[in-house]
Structure formats: C-alpha cells, structure tokens
Design a protein around this motif. Structure first.
Motif, mmCIF file in Angstrom:
data_model
loop_
_atom_site.group_PDB
_atom_site.id
_atom_site.type_symbol
_atom_site.label_atom_id
_atom_site.label_comp_id
_atom_site.label_asym_id
_atom_site.label_seq_id
_atom_site.Cartn_x
_atom_site.Cartn_y
_atom_site.Cartn_z
ATOM 1 N N LEU A 1 -41.316 -39.048 94.149
ATOM 2 C CA LEU A 1 -41.255 -37.605 94.364
ATOM 3 C C LEU A 1 -40.080 -37.263 95.281
ATOM 4 O O LEU A 1 -39.359 -36.299 95.051
ATOM 5 N N VAL A 2 -39.911 -38.067 96.325
ATOM 6 C CA VAL A 2 -38.771 -37.948 97.236
ATOM 7 C C VAL A 2 -38.303 -39.357 97.577
ATOM 8 O O VAL A 2 -39.110 -40.190 98.002
ATOM 9 N N ARG A 3 -37.017 -39.615 97.387
ATOM 10 C CA ARG A 3 -36.489 -40.949 97.684
ATOM 11 C C ARG A 3 -36.130 -41.056 99.157
ATOM 12 O O ARG A 3 -35.570 -40.124 99.748
ATOM 13 N N GLY A 4 -36.456 -42.196 99.746
ATOM 14 C CA GLY A 4 -36.146 -42.427 101.145
ATOM 15 C C GLY A 4 -34.744 -42.953 101.353
ATOM 16 O O GLY A 4 -33.968 -43.123 100.396
ATOM 17 N N ALA A 5 -34.415 -43.210 102.611
ATOM 18 C CA ALA A 5 -33.091 -43.724 102.964
ATOM 19 C C ALA A 5 -32.860 -45.091 102.330
ATOM 20 O O ALA A 5 -33.800 -45.837 102.036
#
Length: 513
Positions: A147-151
């Motif tokens: 849903l949201v990609r991290g660093a």
C-alpha cells in the motif's frame, strides 16, 4: 436444486473394490456439510480424543473441539464435488480424497481417513484445503502490494507492516472498525508519525487492518466484517482490539502490527496468538494522527513474531526518548492471581518457580483500582466518541454498545473523583514495586472459543482487565512474551517495568524461557 442437495454423480477413482457402505457414508457427510447439519456431522466423526481435523487455520484435536468449531463457523462454503479418489487400506479403513469445486471459483481438496466400527463408517482424520482468498476481509480493510513502500535502507527493510485502523495514513480514511464511521470519515492528508517512523526504517505498509468497534474491547470479535481468525487456536477469539494486526502477524501475512493498547489491546491478542507484544510507556510514542479512545491510558506499540523485530520497532520509533535500564529483580503479586482459573495460576506459578529468585509484593486493593480505571476510561471514551454515536444510533452493537451506554452515564464529578483515586493507587503500586519488574499472566485465560456465550467472554474480560490495568495506571511499559502454553494454547507472560524501561524489558526477555 436447493443448496443442501448434493449431486452424488461425481466420478469415483479407486485402486480396488470400494468397501460396502463407504461411499454412502461419504455422500451422507457431504449432504450434512452443505446443509450445516451439525448433529449429523458430529455422528459421522469418530467420537473420542484422537479424532483430527485440519485446515489452513490450524489443527483441531478431539471430537469435542471439532464439534465446537462446527457450531461456531455458521456452515461451510458451498461447493461441488468434482471427483472422488479412494485408496483402500483394508476391509475397514480407507482414504478418500475429494476434489472440490467451490462456487466462488478455484479448486480445493478434502482428504479423509474413514474407519468402519460398530456404528458404521466414520471419519477419523480430515484435512481441508480450500483455495486461499486473495485478501482475508476479516483481517484487512485495505491492502496493497504494498500500500505504501518504505525506505530502501534501514533496519526494517523487507518487513511487512499491518496498521490498526485507528492511525492516519495519507490518502486513506480511518474506519475504527465501524463501517458507518468509515463512510463519513475524511481522507487523511498526513501519515501519523508512528507509522512514518516504521516506513522510514524500511518497512513496507501492506495494509490497514481491522479493529474492534472504536477499539473498546479486548475480545477481537466484530459484527461488521467477521472475527479475524486466531492463528494458534482454531475457532477461538483472536484477542482485541488489535485483532486485525495480530492475526495478520500470527498468520504470516505481516511481520509487524502497529497497534494501540489502552486496557490490554496489544497484550491480550499477543497472549491469545503466541506473539510478542509491547505496550510502551505512556507518552513515549507520539499519538498524533491516532484516533483516541481514552487519552489518559492510550499507548502505541507493536506485535511481532520475533523479539528482535520488536526491539527494532521500538528503537526506530522512540529516537531521543529516555532509556531506563531494566531492574535485575522480579516480583509477582499473589493478590492479582487469586481470582484466576486454577490451571492458569498453576502454570504461571510453575513457570516463576523455574525462574528462580522471584519476590512477592502486595499491591493492595486492585479491584478498587480497576474500578477507578474503568470509570476514567469510560468517561474519556464517551468524550471522544459520544457525540458521533449520539448522531448515529445503531452504528455499534453488542457489548461495545453496552459499554458506551454505560459510559454516557458517567458524570464529570465521578470521573474527577476516579482520577484522584487513581493517583493514590499509582503511588501505592510504585511503592510496592520499588522499581522491580512485575511478572503476571498477560491475560486471565487462553483464548476463549468464538462460540463462548457473551457472559463467559465478559467474565474473562473483567478478570483480564484486573491484570492489565496495573500497567495502565502506572503509565508503565508492559511486554507480553510468548512463554507459556496450556493444553497447546498460548498464554503470554507479561513483564511490567519502570517507565521508559521499554527497550531494556525486550532485552531482558531474551533470557527468559
């Protein structure tokens, strides 16, 4: 054709002559399954403690456990038998493998070991493999890939994150486990700092996971989207209100559950499903972007399968916070244990005996402290959600609705008096503990079955809150560690330490077995 009718015309493939009556018993079972005829199904399974039934949710051992599961599931998914394969093991035993064609698509298998006895053919062992859903709607409200990609770099790279549906995620709404609330919610413009810290450490946000209605429960049941499964105890409650993140982590669909704990909502699901769970020191993790329940007690924390991952979550989320070493002294409070079921008490006392030098303290009237905690929590819960609930009657139901109805009746004067009393209880607890680590069960029982009646579940809730309220009153960190089992079901051991000893508690738990 009515749904309970079954077409017995599927091709049968056998490695020899099929014993008389076997296929008749098989189709009798299939008709009962499609009709949800629980008594008939019970009669077709071998009575006794050695009968087995397994699926992706776990293994049920014994006829009684299997029967309880059937009563609670509300029927099996409708399907057609595409083919039947029989392998004869002897005159009175055979394996039957059925190819399943669910109405929802895909293919599955059902494997059964049948045995003929005095009452005819019965199932001794069964395993069901249904097509896996792309998304389990009992667990997830919204998912992505991710849903949201991290660093790209950080200590949590490669870890999948499930966020409880109370936290702000930019571009999404907060639903709080209540569909009507979700329908009226605004899209969030900013991501909560507690979510952002994990993303910046490399974790990918898999999705937003369900919670109990307004997080005002520790059972894990939800009438709107279904109760998330308990990964360790098939047919049991998952524990709440962080039920969705807990089940996602326990089932391996996520590695980290970002959750909240007001009265036990991290510790209880951790206990029920054999996870690590940390309720942080009150105020240690910023609550900006979090929908409140009772701000005097609301804390943020995490659920994981692995202690090291939990430690990493704490480190990256509490940068700059004070760090207090964990004491080298353990104590228990026998008064807290007095009302527990004997099996739980004996298991916990046996574990502390193996631990070695564990002292004892008297916390005084914990029942009075629990009541003061309840009054303040109820008053603050109504302040947080009462206006919305008044404008949307019927939006919540069952036990949660009853709690809010009671909360509406708490007068400001009552809440002020309860807050004053809580200060006395906090000082008394602090004096009694003298900086030691308090050991206690994380919950009053192993996970109750989802079919347990409401009165029984509420009784367990009351007993559990007697245990969990101590950390809430102290504003102290409380770590649930998966160190005990009773009858194969997990039971957490809780370590309550001094304020800001969060990381030290996680490190200390590495030495416990």
């Amino acid at each position: 054709m009515p749904e309970q009718e079954v077409d017995a015309g599927a091709p049968v493939h056998a490695d020899g002559a099929v014993p008389a009556g076997l296929l008749d018993a098989f189709w009798r079972y299939e008709r009962a399954l499609m009709a949800d005829d629980v008594p008939e199904l019970d009669a077709l399974f071998t009575d006794g403690p050695s009968t087995l039934r397994g699926d992706a949710g776990g293994l049920l051992v014994g006829h009684d456990a299997i029967a309880a599961f059937r009563r609670g599931r509300g029927g099996a998914p409708k399907r057609r038998i595409a083919a039947v394969h029989v392998r004869v093991l002897g005159d009175d035993a055979a394996v039957v493998v059925a190819e399943l064609a669910p109405r929802t698509g895909g293919r599955g298998q059902q494997t059964q070991v049948w045995r003929r006895g005095a009452v005819g053919w019965q199932v001794l062992v069964a395993h069901v493999a249904n097509p896996a859903p792309a998304v389990d709607a009992r667990i997830w409200r919204t998912v992505g890939t991710p849903l949201v990609r991290g660093a790209a770099e950080g200590p949590l790279v490669g870890k999948r994150l499930a966020v409880k549906d109370l936290f702000a995620v930019a571009g999404h709404r907060i639903g709080a486990g209540v569909p009507e609330y979700l329908a009226h919610a605004v899209v969030q413009q900013h991501t909560a700092p507690s979510v952002r810290a994990l993303l910046e450490a490399g974790a990918d946000l898999t999705g937003i996971a369900h919670t109990d209605e307004f997080a005002y429960s520790i059972a894990g049941a939800n009438p709107h989207h279904g109760t998330p499964p308990n990964a360790r105890v098939p047919g049991a409650l998952p524990g709440g209100s962080s039920s969705g993140p807990a089940s996602a982590v326990a089932l391996g669909q996520a590695d980290i559950g970002l959750a909240t704990d007001t009265g036990g909502s991290i510790r209880v699901p951790a206990s029920y499903q054999g996870l690590w769970g940390l309720r942080t020191t009150h105020g240690r993790i910023a609550r900006k972007g979090l929908l409140p329940l009772a701000p005097s007690f609301d804390t943020i924390g995490w659920l994981t399968r692995d202690r090291a991952v939990l430690a990493a979550c704490s480190r990256v989320s509490a940068v700059g916070a004070p760090a207090v070493p964990a004491p080298d002294r353990f104590v228990t409070a026998p008064g807290l244990l007095a009302g527990l079921d004997g099996t739980v008490r004996r298991a916990f006392e046996a574990w502390t005996h193996r631990l070695g030098d564990v002292g004892q303290v008297d916390l005084g009237d914990v029942a009075a402290a629990q009541e003061a905690f309840r009054v303040v929590q109820a008053h603050e819960a109504w302040q947080a959600d009462g206006a919305w609930l008044t404008a949307h009657p019927g939006a919540v139901s069952g036990a949660v609705a009853a709690r809010f109805e009671a909360a509406a009746d708490v007068l400001d004067e009552e809440a002020d008096l309860a807050r004053f009393e809580l200060e006395d209880h906090r000082r008394r607890f602090t004096r009694a503990l003298q900086g030691a680590v308090l050991l206690l069960p994380s919950a009053a029982s192993v996970a109750p079955q989802a079919t347990a009646d409401a009165a029984a579940v509420d009784a367990v809730r009351t007993q559990t809150l007697r245990l969990t309220c101590v950390a809430g009153i102290l504003g102290a960190p409380a770590l649930s560690a998966p160190l005990l089992e009773i009858g194969g079901a997990p039971l957490g051991v809780c370590l309550v330490g001094p304020r800001h000893s969060d990381d030290a508690l996680i490190h200390l738990a590495a030495s416990l077995r």
